[in-house]
Design a protein around this motif. Structure first.
Motif, PDB file in Angstrom:
ATOM      1  N   ILE A 167       0.945  -1.135  -0.070  1.00 46.21           N
ATOM      2  CA  ILE A 167      -0.029  -0.068  -0.054  1.00 46.21           C
ATOM      3  C   ILE A 167       0.999   1.305  -0.118  1.00 46.21           C
ATOM      4  O   ILE A 167       1.525   1.745   0.932  1.00 46.21           O
ATOM      5  N   LEU A 168       0.913   1.997  -1.114  1.00 49.78           N
ATOM      6  CA  LEU A 168       2.025   2.833  -1.314  1.00 49.78           C
ATOM      7  C   LEU A 168       1.861   4.070  -0.327  1.00 49.78           C
ATOM      8  O   LEU A 168       2.815   4.427   0.082  1.00 49.78           O
ATOM      9  N   HIS A 169       0.833   4.446  -0.039  1.00 49.75           N
ATOM     10  CA  HIS A 169       0.860   5.609   1.087  1.00 49.75           C
ATOM     11  C   HIS A 169      -0.069   5.087   2.328  1.00 49.75           C
ATOM     12  O   HIS A 169      -1.238   5.759   2.348  1.00 49.75           O
TER      13      HIS A 169
ATOM     14  N   GLN B  73       3.638   0.601  -9.675  1.00 49.37           N
ATOM     15  CA  GLN B  73       2.772   1.403 -10.004  1.00 49.37           C
ATOM     16  C   GLN B  73       2.995   3.108 -10.082  1.00 49.37           C
ATOM     17  O   GLN B  73       2.248   3.875 -10.362  1.00 49.37           O
ATOM     18  N   CYS B  74       4.124   3.347  -9.392  1.00 49.76           N
ATOM     19  CA  CYS B  74       4.444   4.722  -9.233  1.00 49.76           C
ATOM     20  C   CYS B  74       5.741   5.174  -9.945  1.00 49.76           C
ATOM     21  O   CYS B  74       6.153   4.466 -10.750  1.00 49.76           O
TER      22      CYS B  74
ATOM     23  N   VAL C 271       9.297  17.661   0.979  1.00 55.45           N
ATOM     24  CA  VAL C 271       9.805  16.289   0.694  1.00 55.45           C
ATOM     25  C   VAL C 271       9.738  16.075  -0.914  1.00 55.45           C
ATOM     26  O   VAL C 271      10.525  15.568  -1.533  1.00 55.45           O
ATOM     27  N   HIS C 272       8.346  16.326  -1.436  1.00 54.12           N
ATOM     28  CA  HIS C 272       8.441  16.440  -2.826  1.00 54.12           C
ATOM     29  C   HIS C 272       8.447  18.130  -3.173  1.00 54.12           C
ATOM     30  O   HIS C 272       7.541  18.579  -3.181  1.00 54.12           O
TER      31      HIS C 272
ATOM     32  N   GLU D 202       6.056  20.492  -5.065  1.00 57.46           N
ATOM     33  CA  GLU D 202       4.834  20.083  -5.605  1.00 57.46           C
ATOM     34  C   GLU D 202       3.670  21.016  -5.461  1.00 57.46           C
ATOM     35  O   GLU D 202       2.680  21.035  -6.588  1.00 57.46           O
TER      36      GLU D 202
ATOM     37  N   PHE E 288      -1.503   5.091 -16.478  1.00 60.19           N
ATOM     38  CA  PHE E 288      -1.299   4.385 -15.125  1.00 60.19           C
ATOM     39  C   PHE E 288       0.028   4.178 -15.019  1.00 60.19           C
ATOM     40  O   PHE E 288       0.912   3.637 -16.117  1.00 60.19           O
TER      41      PHE E 288
ATOM     42  N   LYS F  12       1.538   8.746 -14.911  1.00 60.02           N
ATOM     43  CA  LYS F  12       0.839   9.776 -14.366  1.00 60.02           C
ATOM     44  C   LYS F  12       1.382  10.022 -12.970  1.00 60.02           C
ATOM     45  O   LYS F  12       1.230  11.155 -12.399  1.00 60.02           O
ATOM     46  N   SER F  13       2.001   9.109 -12.178  1.00 58.87           N
ATOM     47  CA  SER F  13       2.574   9.357 -10.976  1.00 58.87           C
ATOM     48  C   SER F  13       4.046   9.395 -11.039  1.00 58.87           C
ATOM     49  O   SER F  13       4.635   9.542  -9.697  1.00 58.87           O
TER      50      SER F  13
ATOM     51  N   ILE G 260      -0.167  -6.183  -5.239  1.00 55.29           N
ATOM     52  CA  ILE G 260      -1.693  -5.648  -4.773  1.00 55.29           C
ATOM     53  C   ILE G 260      -2.780  -6.537  -5.367  1.00 55.29           C
ATOM     54  O   ILE G 260      -2.901  -6.517  -6.481  1.00 55.29           O
TER      55      ILE G 260
ATOM     56  N   GLU H 282      -6.171  -6.578  -5.506  1.00 51.92           N
ATOM     57  CA  GLU H 282      -7.193  -5.938  -6.275  1.00 51.92           C
ATOM     58  C   GLU H 282      -6.479  -5.646  -7.621  1.00 51.92           C
ATOM     59  O   GLU H 282      -7.661  -5.813  -8.477  1.00 51.92           O
ATOM     60  N   LEU H 283      -5.302  -5.407  -7.763  1.00 50.18           N
ATOM     61  CA  LEU H 283      -4.819  -4.804  -9.111  1.00 50.18           C
ATOM     62  C   LEU H 283      -4.750  -6.248  -9.797  1.00 50.18           C
ATOM     63  O   LEU H 283      -4.860  -6.256 -11.088  1.00 50.18           O
TER      64      LEU H 283
ATOM     65  N   ARG I 248      -8.248  -7.425 -10.876  1.00 46.14           N
ATOM     66  CA  ARG I 248      -8.557  -6.692 -12.094  1.00 46.14           C
ATOM     67  C   ARG I 248      -8.168  -6.838 -13.504  1.00 46.14           C
ATOM     68  O   ARG I 248      -8.867  -7.021 -14.429  1.00 46.14           O
TER      69      ARG I 248
END
Lengths: 463, 463
Positions: A227-229, A336-337, A347-348, A351, A371, A374-375, A397, A399-400, A403
């Protein structure tokens, strides 16, 4: 604060890059938690810190280009303020420390802007992110939010300047990373089966606080690194889990560190964990070794992705040609990121000023649809003085999987049967911070242990 | 969350007290630190917590009085949300836990309000304190900030309900106070000459965090207790200083504790400190012993003030008749603030709804002008079920001495020559939390050591 000529020099440079009009920099205001006077710890806006350095709420700065003058707007303390908050430095004293020409009451900001407006002068402001400042700008400019148009000229000038770190900034960033590295060692020392994730968060936060540093961002310390964040911290560390720790300190002057390490709750990695870890580590090394002026960070990102695919093909989770897989975005099942981002006072970094301006160019704008891409916060060619993170990862992940599998997406590249065996694997990320030098890169901060062997040896010492 | 019928019962009661129209309760949104996606720890709005219990951002509730229906507005997670934040409970599941009738996408909030507006129905909302919600209300109601008129009927109904604590709330508040008391004991154990104030803050924050509790407010831990809201924590604890510790934990359900203790950096109080401490303690005891239903808290406040003056007269810092001195506000040289406030889901409970509604009545409105009384948050008659703090103090503020002395203000009551000797004395506060019962009061939480002897004995044990 730095010495006062740091701020006047920075403003001088900014002034040269703005054609005409007035530059309005708004400081931050305190944010209420559950009522107006119960507030979160105050953090000054980073651009305001960069050009003014004063970390108090309710301030604004105007740089008047034609009049060649800098005015700080803010209010001195009343006797009531002194009773409640104590005698602090006066605003006049602070203004001197920032080498500002003049101090005016905050209430006069509005009439200054009105006068500039009625003379048809350009009023440059940055995109507001605090709702308080959105309202303030609406009031100051007598227009609605929908009409607020931040100054592209100002954004570009600020980004150009803040993107190239000064030596004193690099020293501050390294201070932040040194403390961040200690936080990571502490986490690796203490993690044990049965412990709660938040116990590690508390300990590393305490270590930063003991160095008089807040954290630069909400730390991610979790056995669900996929879970990325992940802001949830109630999970119990269980034998067989990996702990992903993404955390960093912020120095009192506001500079960030941002490191990630992933290590087993047990004293050693399982074979599967070791295999996956080394795939991420190779990707990290491949990406890092490409860092140099002129290279596009998007290309570094895609190389890191290709490296991941090569490793995943080798263990049978992916198949086919790695370059083709990446061209088809098949790697985004696992990664994914983006590979990294600028870092500095944020930190970013920057932004709030817009990723298009900070990380991309007009010729090669950000891909805001695909996908994965875009991150990616940073895509453009690197320059000496840039400070950035490199942080590849593998995230499984469920769920991914469900899908994509249902859609048979990228079935030529992904071995879904094998992937099911890894369904609950979790996530791995490795992240360090780098400075782009004249001919390559320099790791910022200390060499923090990173290989399987180093981590296992270190953990064994604290068993 | 509490059991679901807690929330439906509370809403049922609210509904009965609102004549007509729709009640709109806005939840809180995450507050940015230095850019939009770097946010402070999320805290739900307390009234939203009270009636809905769901602690997630970007929600709103409508209670439709005529239709006898409750609708939760919010958005379910997308696959992108799941990648970044993990699979959490769905909004439907959360809504069931709060016994809400219906869930609609957040985007439909606006049209629901539009329909009510076009039918000339009353739209009740509370005063917003988050700037984000000010903007949202402006958009939802199609009016400017200046025209936003919160519903007095709704404010009164919410205040009436939240002012009388349920048993399950009192149990939560006592949990918070128990942890708060442990924080205070830890501070008394560890304080040593040479230590920095923030080391104690870090330790008590760590203790709260180890109990999975944030702090209910920014703790005041300082050798300059005379500064009422001291957020500076860099002072060094020095032999001869007093440490004032005003801090409290918040339970995961959002209930606060709020305690203050003052103790010497050394193992024992100096004679002067002991004398002054006992004056504050007598004032505390006198005030506490008056607590009962029907008594006006303003009278308790004035009694506490008179008690302070009696003690200060006895040691020669004040002179004349204590009642007269208090009538002339002469005590505000030493006691500039109020004796206490309501406490519950907010440390200053319901402060966002307006002190006039929470602490006063239309017949006896708040004195918003007089130094001292203008800081008294609670003045009205107490009722069984009220939870409140009692926190008298003595604060020697050099700037206030200088100002009053120059004006010869209250020279009949203040012995300025003697006061000069105390110029750098600092500040003392003692604070506990109480429930008003049917016939008196009950101390909430444990008996936390409070007398000079108790504190000295305790400190000696940890020497």
């Amino acid at each position: 604060m730095f010495k006062k000529d740091v701020y006047s020099s920075r403003r001088y440079l900014l002034q040269k890059n703005i054609s005409s009009g007035i530059v309005v920099l708004l400081g931050n205001t305190e944010s209420p938690i559950n009522f107006e006077h119960n507030t979160y710890p105050f953090r000054q806006d980073s651009t305001f810190l960069y050009y003014v350095g004063i970390a108090s709420p309710k301030l604004a700065l105007i740089i008047d280009i034609e009049e060649d003058k800098t005015i700080l707007f803010g209010n001195e303390m009343t006797i009531d303020d002194i009773v409640w908050m104590g005698r602090l430095e006066t605003l006049q004293e602070k203004a001197q420390m920032a080498d500002v020409d003049q101090v005016l009451p905050f209430g006069e900001l509005s009439s200054y802007i009105d006068r500039a407006k009625s003379s048809q002068r350009n009023i440059h402001f940055l995109p507001p992110y605090q709702s308080h400042n959105k309202i303030l700008l609406e009031e100051l400019l007598h227009i609605s939010f929908q009409q607020l148009l931040p100054s592209t000229e100002l954004i570009k000038a600020v980004v150009a300047q803040r993107s190239i770190k000064e030596d004193i900034e690099i020293a501050e960033i390294e201070k932040a990373i040194h403390i961040s590295a200690e936080m990571h060692l502490l986490a690796m020392q203490m993690a044990r089966p049965g412990m709660k994730e938040y116990e590690i968060v508390n300990a590393i936060q305490g270590l930063a606080a003991a160095n008089n540093c807040p954290l630069a961002y909400a730390p991610i310390v979790t056995v669900h690194g996929e879970i990325l964040h992940n802001a949830y911290r109630q999970n119990t560390l269980t034998s067989g889990d990996l702990v992903l720790n993404d955390s960093g300190a912020e120095t009192p002057l506001g500079y960030a560190g941002d490191l990630t390490r992933t290590f087993p709750v047990d004293l050693s990695f399982t074979d599967r964990q070791r295999e996956m870890y080394n795939i991420v580590l190779s990707s990290f090394t491949d990406a890092r070794d490409m860092l140099r002026p002129g290279i596009k960070f998007k290309d570094v990102h895609l190389r890191a992705a290709t490296s991941l695919v090569e490793g995943l093909v080798a263990i049978g989770l992916m198949k086919g040609n790695p370059q083709e897989a990446v061209a088809n975005h098949a790697h985004t099942m696992f990664f994914q990121c983006g590979l990294g981002h600028m870092m500095g006072l944020d930190v970013h970094d920057m932004e709030d000023l817009g990723e298009q301006f900070v990380g991309y160019t007009a010729d090669e704008p950000k891909d805001t649809k695909t996908f994965g891409l875009k991150s990616l916060r940073l895509g453009k060619a690197l320059e000496p003085g840039n400070v950035l993170t490199v942080e590849p990862g593998i995230y499984i992940i469920p769920e991914l999987i469900d899908r994509w599998k249902a859609e048979k997406k990228n079935a030529d590249f992904i071995n879904y049967d094998k992937l099911e065996e890894y369904r609950n694997f979790g996530g791995i990320r490795i992240e360090d911070d780098f400075l782009i030098t004249g001919d390559g890169y320099r790791l910022l901060g200390p060499e923090l242990i990173k290989t399987v062997q180093e981590i296992e040896n270190y953990r064994a010492n604290y068993a």
